[in-house]
Design a protein around this motif. Structure first.
Motif, PDB file in Angstrom:
ATOM      1  N   LYS A  86      28.528  37.467 -11.616  1.00  0.00           N
ATOM      2  CA  LYS A  86      28.819  38.860 -11.973  1.00  0.00           C
ATOM      3  C   LYS A  86      27.713  39.785 -11.454  1.00  0.00           C
ATOM      4  CE  LYS A  86      29.870  41.772 -16.016  1.00  0.00           C
ATOM      5  NZ  LYS A  86      28.742  42.706 -15.970  1.00  0.00           N
ATOM      6  N   ARG A  87      26.469  39.355 -11.617  1.00  0.00           N
ATOM      7  CA  ARG A  87      25.359  40.173 -11.127  1.00  0.00           C
ATOM      8  C   ARG A  87      25.373  40.240  -9.610  1.00  0.00           C
ATOM      9  NH1 ARG A  87      22.876  44.660 -11.734  1.00  0.00           N
ATOM     10  NH2 ARG A  87      20.590  44.622 -11.816  1.00  0.00           N
ATOM     11  N   GLY A  88      25.735  39.148  -8.962  1.00  0.00           N
ATOM     12  CA  GLY A  88      25.831  39.141  -7.510  1.00  0.00           C
ATOM     13  C   GLY A  88      26.823  40.167  -6.993  1.00  0.00           C
ATOM     14  N   LYS A  89      27.973  40.286  -7.680  1.00  0.00           N
ATOM     15  CA  LYS A  89      28.982  41.278  -7.277  1.00  0.00           C
ATOM     16  C   LYS A  89      28.453  42.701  -7.455  1.00  0.00           C
ATOM     17  CE  LYS A  89      32.781  38.187  -8.613  1.00  0.00           C
ATOM     18  NZ  LYS A  89      33.869  37.942  -9.598  1.00  0.00           N
ATOM     19  N   GLU A  90      27.719  42.926  -8.541  1.00  0.00           N
ATOM     20  CA  GLU A  90      27.151  44.260  -8.794  1.00  0.00           C
ATOM     21  C   GLU A  90      26.121  44.621  -7.721  1.00  0.00           C
ATOM     22  OE1 GLU A  90      27.478  43.994 -13.703  1.00  0.00           O
ATOM     23  OE2 GLU A  90      25.579  43.621 -12.676  1.00  0.00           O
ATOM     24  N   VAL A  91      25.294  43.643  -7.369  1.00  0.00           N
ATOM     25  CA  VAL A  91      24.267  43.886  -6.348  1.00  0.00           C
ATOM     26  C   VAL A  91      24.924  44.152  -5.000  1.00  0.00           C
ATOM     27  CG1 VAL A  91      22.346  42.843  -5.074  1.00  0.00           C
ATOM     28  CG2 VAL A  91      22.486  42.579  -7.564  1.00  0.00           C
ATOM     29  N   LYS A  97      11.583  28.050  -7.081  1.00  0.00           N
ATOM     30  CA  LYS A  97      11.566  29.512  -7.238  1.00  0.00           C
ATOM     31  C   LYS A  97      12.752  30.142  -6.510  1.00  0.00           C
ATOM     32  CE  LYS A  97       6.532  30.115  -7.434  1.00  0.00           C
ATOM     33  NZ  LYS A  97       5.386  30.711  -6.722  1.00  0.00           N
ATOM     34  N   LEU A  98      12.936  29.758  -5.246  1.00  0.00           N
ATOM     35  CA  LEU A  98      14.034  30.335  -4.473  1.00  0.00           C
ATOM     36  C   LEU A  98      15.382  29.947  -5.081  1.00  0.00           C
ATOM     37  CD1 LEU A  98      12.688  29.795  -0.841  1.00  0.00           C
ATOM     38  CD2 LEU A  98      13.000  31.982  -2.026  1.00  0.00           C
ATOM     39  N   GLU A  99      15.471  28.716  -5.586  1.00  0.00           N
ATOM     40  CA  GLU A  99      16.724  28.274  -6.207  1.00  0.00           C
ATOM     41  C   GLU A  99      17.044  29.115  -7.444  1.00  0.00           C
ATOM     42  OE1 GLU A  99      17.709  24.310  -8.511  1.00  0.00           O
ATOM     43  OE2 GLU A  99      17.667  23.931  -6.347  1.00  0.00           O
ATOM     44  N   LYS A 100      16.015  29.416  -8.239  1.00  0.00           N
ATOM     45  CA  LYS A 100      16.223  30.252  -9.418  1.00  0.00           C
ATOM     46  C   LYS A 100      16.658  31.657  -9.029  1.00  0.00           C
ATOM     47  CE  LYS A 100      13.104  27.932 -12.669  1.00  0.00           C
ATOM     48  NZ  LYS A 100      11.843  28.044 -13.451  1.00  0.00           N
ATOM     49  N   MET A 101      16.023  32.198  -7.979  1.00  0.00           N
ATOM     50  CA  MET A 101      16.382  33.555  -7.542  1.00  0.00           C
ATOM     51  C   MET A 101      17.831  33.615  -7.073  1.00  0.00           C
ATOM     52  SD  MET A 101      13.158  35.283  -5.522  1.00  0.00           S
ATOM     53  CE  MET A 101      11.992  33.978  -5.197  1.00  0.00           C
ATOM     54  N   THR A 102      18.211  32.694  -6.206  1.00  0.00           N
ATOM     55  CA  THR A 102      19.569  32.750  -5.673  1.00  0.00           C
ATOM     56  C   THR A 102      20.611  32.436  -6.742  1.00  0.00           C
ATOM     57  OG1 THR A 102      19.317  30.458  -4.911  1.00  0.00           O
ATOM     58  CG2 THR A 102      18.888  32.214  -3.306  1.00  0.00           C
ATOM     59  N   VAL A 143      15.466  46.574  -2.709  1.00  0.00           N
ATOM     60  CA  VAL A 143      15.322  46.946  -4.117  1.00  0.00           C
ATOM     61  C   VAL A 143      14.065  47.785  -4.314  1.00  0.00           C
ATOM     62  CG1 VAL A 143      14.955  46.039  -6.442  1.00  0.00           C
ATOM     63  CG2 VAL A 143      16.624  44.954  -4.933  1.00  0.00           C
ATOM     64  N   SER A 144      12.985  47.396  -3.663  1.00  0.00           N
ATOM     65  CA  SER A 144      11.717  48.120  -3.789  1.00  0.00           C
ATOM     66  C   SER A 144      11.835  49.555  -3.300  1.00  0.00           C
ATOM     67  CB  SER A 144      10.620  47.403  -2.989  1.00  0.00           C
ATOM     68  OG  SER A 144      10.346  46.128  -3.521  1.00  0.00           O
ATOM     69  N   ASN A 145      12.603  49.746  -2.234  1.00  0.00           N
ATOM     70  CA  ASN A 145      12.667  51.068  -1.606  1.00  0.00           C
ATOM     71  C   ASN A 145      13.713  51.988  -2.229  1.00  0.00           C
ATOM     72  OD1 ASN A 145      11.522  52.722   0.550  1.00  0.00           O
ATOM     73  ND2 ASN A 145      13.582  52.688   1.421  1.00  0.00           N
ATOM     74  N   MET A 146      14.449  51.506  -3.224  1.00  0.00           N
ATOM     75  CA  MET A 146      15.438  52.370  -3.861  1.00  0.00           C
ATOM     76  C   MET A 146      14.778  53.572  -4.538  1.00  0.00           C
ATOM     77  SD  MET A 146      18.039  49.501  -5.382  1.00  0.00           S
ATOM     78  CE  MET A 146      19.142  50.670  -6.172  1.00  0.00           C
ATOM     79  N   GLN A 147      13.501  53.444  -4.909  1.00  0.00           N
ATOM     80  CA  GLN A 147      12.779  54.547  -5.533  1.00  0.00           C
ATOM     81  C   GLN A 147      12.500  55.685  -4.551  1.00  0.00           C
ATOM     82  OE1 GLN A 147       8.464  53.371  -6.372  1.00  0.00           O
ATOM     83  NE2 GLN A 147       9.298  51.395  -5.751  1.00  0.00           N
ATOM     84  N   SER A 148      12.870  55.508  -3.287  1.00  0.00           N
ATOM     85  CA  SER A 148      12.661  56.551  -2.277  1.00  0.00           C
ATOM     86  C   SER A 148      13.774  57.589  -2.252  1.00  0.00           C
ATOM     87  CB  SER A 148      12.556  55.914  -0.881  1.00  0.00           C
ATOM     88  OG  SER A 148      11.379  55.160  -0.755  1.00  0.00           O
ATOM     89  N   TYR A 208      16.047  45.362 -10.207  1.00  0.00           N
ATOM     90  CA  TYR A 208      15.095  44.307 -10.560  1.00  0.00           C
ATOM     91  C   TYR A 208      15.689  43.453 -11.674  1.00  0.00           C
ATOM     92  CZ  TYR A 208      11.435  46.807  -7.976  1.00  0.00           C
ATOM     93  OH  TYR A 208      10.694  47.406  -7.005  1.00  0.00           O
ATOM     94  N   ASN A 209      16.296  44.111 -12.649  1.00  0.00           N
ATOM     95  CA  ASN A 209      16.825  43.423 -13.826  1.00  0.00           C
ATOM     96  C   ASN A 209      17.908  42.426 -13.420  1.00  0.00           C
ATOM     97  OD1 ASN A 209      17.365  42.811 -16.540  1.00  0.00           O
ATOM     98  ND2 ASN A 209      18.911  44.418 -16.668  1.00  0.00           N
ATOM     99  N   GLY A 210      17.683  41.171 -13.771  1.00  0.00           N
ATOM    100  CA  GLY A 210      18.671  40.141 -13.459  1.00  0.00           C
ATOM    101  C   GLY A 210      18.679  39.710 -12.018  1.00  0.00           C
ATOM    102  N   VAL A 211      17.720  40.199 -11.208  1.00  0.00           N
ATOM    103  CA  VAL A 211      17.637  39.810  -9.798  1.00  0.00           C
ATOM    104  C   VAL A 211      16.254  39.233  -9.485  1.00  0.00           C
ATOM    105  CG1 VAL A 211      17.837  40.597  -7.399  1.00  0.00           C
ATOM    106  CG2 VAL A 211      19.333  41.572  -9.173  1.00  0.00           C
ATOM    107  N   PHE A 212      15.199  39.968  -9.858  1.00  0.00           N
ATOM    108  CA  PHE A 212      13.827  39.517  -9.624  1.00  0.00           C
ATOM    109  C   PHE A 212      13.037  39.582 -10.931  1.00  0.00           C
ATOM    110  CE2 PHE A 212      15.042  41.373  -5.452  1.00  0.00           C
ATOM    111  CZ  PHE A 212      14.931  40.212  -4.687  1.00  0.00           C
ATOM    112  N   THR A 213      12.347  38.494 -11.243  1.00  0.00           N
ATOM    113  CA  THR A 213      11.482  38.473 -12.417  1.00  0.00           C
ATOM    114  C   THR A 213      10.111  39.033 -12.052  1.00  0.00           C
ATOM    115  OG1 THR A 213      10.571  36.280 -11.934  1.00  0.00           O
ATOM    116  CG2 THR A 213      12.634  36.379 -13.207  1.00  0.00           C
ATOM    117  N   LEU A 214       9.277  39.202 -13.058  1.00  0.00           N
ATOM    118  CA  LEU A 214       7.913  39.644 -12.826  1.00  0.00           C
ATOM    119  C   LEU A 214       7.185  38.666 -11.905  1.00  0.00           C
ATOM    120  CD1 LEU A 214       5.500  41.529 -13.439  1.00  0.00           C
ATOM    121  CD2 LEU A 214       5.086  40.156 -15.495  1.00  0.00           C
TER     122      LEU A 214
END
Length: 419
Positions: free
Chosen positions: A86-91, A214-219, A246-251, A261-267
């Motif tokens: 579901k998050r993948g579709k939103e992204v 790490k990559l497995e958790k992210m994907t 995602v980082s550049n969306m603040q531009s 970031y939420n549900g895509v990348f952790t701290l």
């Protein structure tokens, strides 16, 4: 060094990113213009008369077309095969919207980028009104890149509106690129030769048993089938590029309030990507034996231009400013060359680098150096204060009037660094 030990070495950035995840964007971070500190008043009798400045362009669109196409292409593979969460579709929906909006605008100044420079100009005018008084001469130069030219125009037009009497000249020419954005072939070769050190850090962070997990958790947050990801998705390339998007969306005002970031990348994910990026920028800009310290020295011509422009302003006895507009790839190394705020730190150990050298502290979008010069009637002792992103900065030289320095000492320090 183990991954656990590497995590411990980066503990200093954890609190920073936990408080504001957008700082992990590094050079994509929007200019932090909220809650700027009050500036220290000048010693009695000293009045500002000249500003030496170099500013990075403001927030922009990403530069390479693949920055926007790779996330869409990879997520679309998953969509076609019914493999998105579901998050993948939103992204994917947001990434498609960004791809459409970016058409014809790659690398260009954004709406927020223009506003950043207008704000910086207003505060410079308010903070140092004597510099801009009367028919002060303002010489503004830009690199030949359109986002830098537009950044320059946003600042000088704001200044002109605040004082129509200003005598402003603007230019953007290859003639000045030897100090505005110099391409040092020796430094470039040294940086290329040092790249394996950064690759080794990347391997430790993202590959091997710990990295693969790490990559497995992210994907897995975006795709619902591990075998599909293993067979069809370049996990590191996809996640690395997506993190930039995602980082550049603040531009952009259009996307600044969408939280990908939420549900895509952790701290921890953000720390890992930033740690790798920080190492790359250190190789490019820092004082490191890995490049024979060539990264910072490559911008000696700009530092010499600072000295020459200051000398001319002092001799002229008039007030005004020399404004330069360019790139973070110049701001960061010249800060290192100056030794500003300890950024001349020297090491070959990229795994402990984050404890001592953090690029996000120097070069957000619209990053700027302001060197403000002060004089006193009846005295030939010129004082100078340096602001980095409108915060008072320190040099590795003695002073009896911090955060101000005697220009004669700063001048000697700069010339020694250049030589």
């Amino acid at each position: 060094m183990t991954i656990v030990a590497l995590q411990a070495q980066r503990s200093l950035v954890r609190d920073t990113f936990n408080e504001n995840i957008h700082r992990s964007a590094n050079n994509y971070q929007a200019y932090p213009d909220k809650n700027l500190p009050a500036l220290t008043p000048a010693p009695e009798g000293y009045v500002p008369f000249f500003i030496n400045h170099y500013g990075r362009h403001g927030s922009r669109w990403l530069i390479a077309p693949t920055d926007y196409t790779i996330p869409v292409e990879q997520l679309t593979k998953g969509e076609r095969n019914g493999k998105l969460t579901k998050r993948g579709k939103e992204v994917l929906d947001v990434c498609r919207e960004m791809l459409d909006a970016s058409q014809g605008r790659l690398g260009e100044l954004s709406d927020i980028g223009a506003e950043q420079h207008q704000g910086i100009a207003r505060r410079m005018f308010q903070n140092f009104p004597e510099v801009w008084a009367g028919d002060a001469k303002v010489d503004a130069k830009s690199t030949v890149v359109i986002r830098c030219i537009l950044s320059m125009l946003n600042e000088v037009q704001t200044l002109k509106a605040l004082n129509p009497e200003l005598r402003i000249t603007t230019d953007a020419s290859e003639h000045d690129m030897y100090f505005m954005n110099y391409r040092d072939t020796v430094a470039i070769a040294a940086q290329k030769a040092a790249r394996p050190a950064a690759n080794a850090l990347k391997e430790k962070l993202f590959f091997g048993k710990a990295g693969e997990k790490k990559l497995e958790k992210m994907t897995s947050r975006l795709f619902n089938d591990k075998e599909f990801v293993r067979d069809s998705i370049d996990s590191f390339k996809f996640e690395y590029v997506l993190f930039d998007v995602v980082s550049n969306m603040q531009s952009h005002h259009l996307f600044e309030n969408i939280d990908l970031y939420n549900g895509v990348f952790t701290l921890d994910d953000a720390i890992d990507f930033w740690t790798y990026n920080n190492a790359l920028w250190y190789i490019y800009s820092g004082n490191t034996p890995l490049t024979h310290n060539t990264g910072a020295k490559a911008h000696r011509h700009l530092l010499r231009n600072f000295v020459e422009e200051a000398d001319n302003a002092i001799l002229s006895g008039t007030n005004g400013a020399s404004l330069r507009f360019g790139h973070e790839s110049v701001v960061l190394p010249v800060v290192c060359l100056m030794g500003l705020n300890g950024m001349d730190y020297e090491t070959s150990d990229l795994e402990t680098l984050a404890d001592h050298w953090r690029s996000y502290e120097v070069f957000p979008m619209a990053a700027n150096l302001q060197m403000i010069y002060y004089r006193k009637a009846g005295s030939d002792d010129i004082l100078v204060k340096i602001l980095l992103n409108e915060h008072e900065a320190t040099l590795p030289i003695a002073t009896d009037c911090a955060p101000f320095y005697h220009w004669r000492d700063v001048r000697q320090h700069f010339l020694q660094r250049i030589d």
